[in-house]
Design an enzyme around this catalytic site. Structure first.
Site, mmCIF file in Angstrom:
data_model
loop_
_atom_site.group_PDB
_atom_site.id
_atom_site.type_symbol
_atom_site.label_atom_id
_atom_site.label_comp_id
_atom_site.label_asym_id
_atom_site.label_seq_id
_atom_site.Cartn_x
_atom_site.Cartn_y
_atom_site.Cartn_z
ATOM 1 N N CYS A 75 64.466 46.097 -98.347
ATOM 2 C CA CYS A 75 63.833 44.825 -98.710
ATOM 3 C C CYS A 75 63.130 44.229 -97.496
ATOM 4 O O CYS A 75 63.644 44.285 -96.380
ATOM 5 C CB CYS A 75 64.876 43.822 -99.206
ATOM 6 S SG CYS A 75 65.424 44.124 -100.884
ATOM 7 N N HIS A 76 61.974 43.642 -97.745
ATOM 8 C CA HIS A 76 61.239 42.974 -96.675
ATOM 9 C C HIS A 76 61.837 41.592 -96.406
ATOM 10 O O HIS A 76 62.220 40.903 -97.355
ATOM 11 C CB HIS A 76 59.767 42.774 -97.084
ATOM 12 C CG HIS A 76 58.994 44.032 -97.161
ATOM 13 N ND1 HIS A 76 59.037 44.864 -98.259
ATOM 14 C CD2 HIS A 76 58.151 44.620 -96.274
ATOM 15 C CE1 HIS A 76 58.243 45.898 -98.048
ATOM 16 N NE2 HIS A 76 57.708 45.786 -96.861
ATOM 17 N N GLU A 111 66.161 39.095 -104.171
ATOM 18 C CA GLU A 111 66.791 37.896 -103.627
ATOM 19 C C GLU A 111 67.483 37.094 -104.727
ATOM 20 O O GLU A 111 68.621 36.627 -104.553
ATOM 21 C CB GLU A 111 65.746 37.033 -102.911
ATOM 22 C CG GLU A 111 65.285 37.580 -101.580
ATOM 23 C CD GLU A 111 64.313 38.764 -101.656
ATOM 24 O OE1 GLU A 111 63.979 39.316 -100.594
ATOM 25 O OE2 GLU A 111 63.876 39.152 -102.758
ATOM 26 N N ASP A 125 86.484 34.866 -106.242
ATOM 27 C CA ASP A 125 87.354 34.768 -105.078
ATOM 28 C C ASP A 125 88.119 33.452 -105.049
ATOM 29 O O ASP A 125 89.302 33.422 -104.708
ATOM 30 C CB ASP A 125 86.536 34.926 -103.788
ATOM 31 C CG ASP A 125 87.412 34.844 -102.558
ATOM 32 O OD1 ASP A 125 88.379 35.635 -102.452
ATOM 33 O OD2 ASP A 125 87.158 33.971 -101.710
#
Length: 157
Positions: A75-76, A111, A125
């Site tokens: 990924c950029h 993203e 979590d």
């Protein structure tokens, strides 16, 4: 047939985007975590032992969006203009929606997907103590249906 862009005869590569013009990019991704209804009520009432589950999930998801190129090797790095992470409650689930915006040469789908994934993992979590059964298993808890629901590519006005 479409070709893979990250692999060629020399092996793996990061796609060249230098020749592309910058345009407005937006991606929206969603996903759900299924929890016990009692856990949903604890989250809504703010009575979980680890603190504000939704605020923690928002912060974690936004941080994950910003760290996507560190997590997904090809990924950029993208200069983001905005990230919104919202949540909708059902009786036995929480649905996370992550919207990512940028003006750049490549899209922001990864993203948005990363933001949703990490937000949902953070929820898990924070509530795992009340989701476990007597043998330490998670019979109800599951993350599912993480997907891109919208992608926008438009000229900057």
């Amino acid at each position: 047939m479409r070709e893979l862009t990250h692999v060629d005869e020399n092996g793996v590569k990061m796609v060249e985007v230098g020749h592309k013009g910058e345009v407005f990019r937006k991606a929206i991704a969603k996903g759900r975590i299924h929890l016990r209804p009692e856990t949903i009520e604890l989250i809504r009432a703010g009575k979980t032992k680890k603190g504000n589950v939704i605020a923690a999930a928002q912060i974690a998801g936004i941080l994950a969006v910003k760290k996507t190129p560190e997590l997904i090797p090809l990924c950029h790095p993208i200069l983001l203009t905005g990230v919104d992470l919202t949540f909708e409650f059902g009786e036995d689930y929480i649905e996370a929606t992550c919207e990512v915006r940028a003006v750049y040469k490549t899209g922001v789908e990864m993203e948005a997907l990363t933001g949703v994934s990490v937000a949902l993992l953070t929820i898990w979590d924070m509530v795992k103590a009340v989701e476990k059964d007597e043998s330490g298993q998670y019979p109800v808890t599951r993350i599912e249906n993480i997907h891109v629901v919208e992608k926008v590519k438009a000229q900057v006005q």
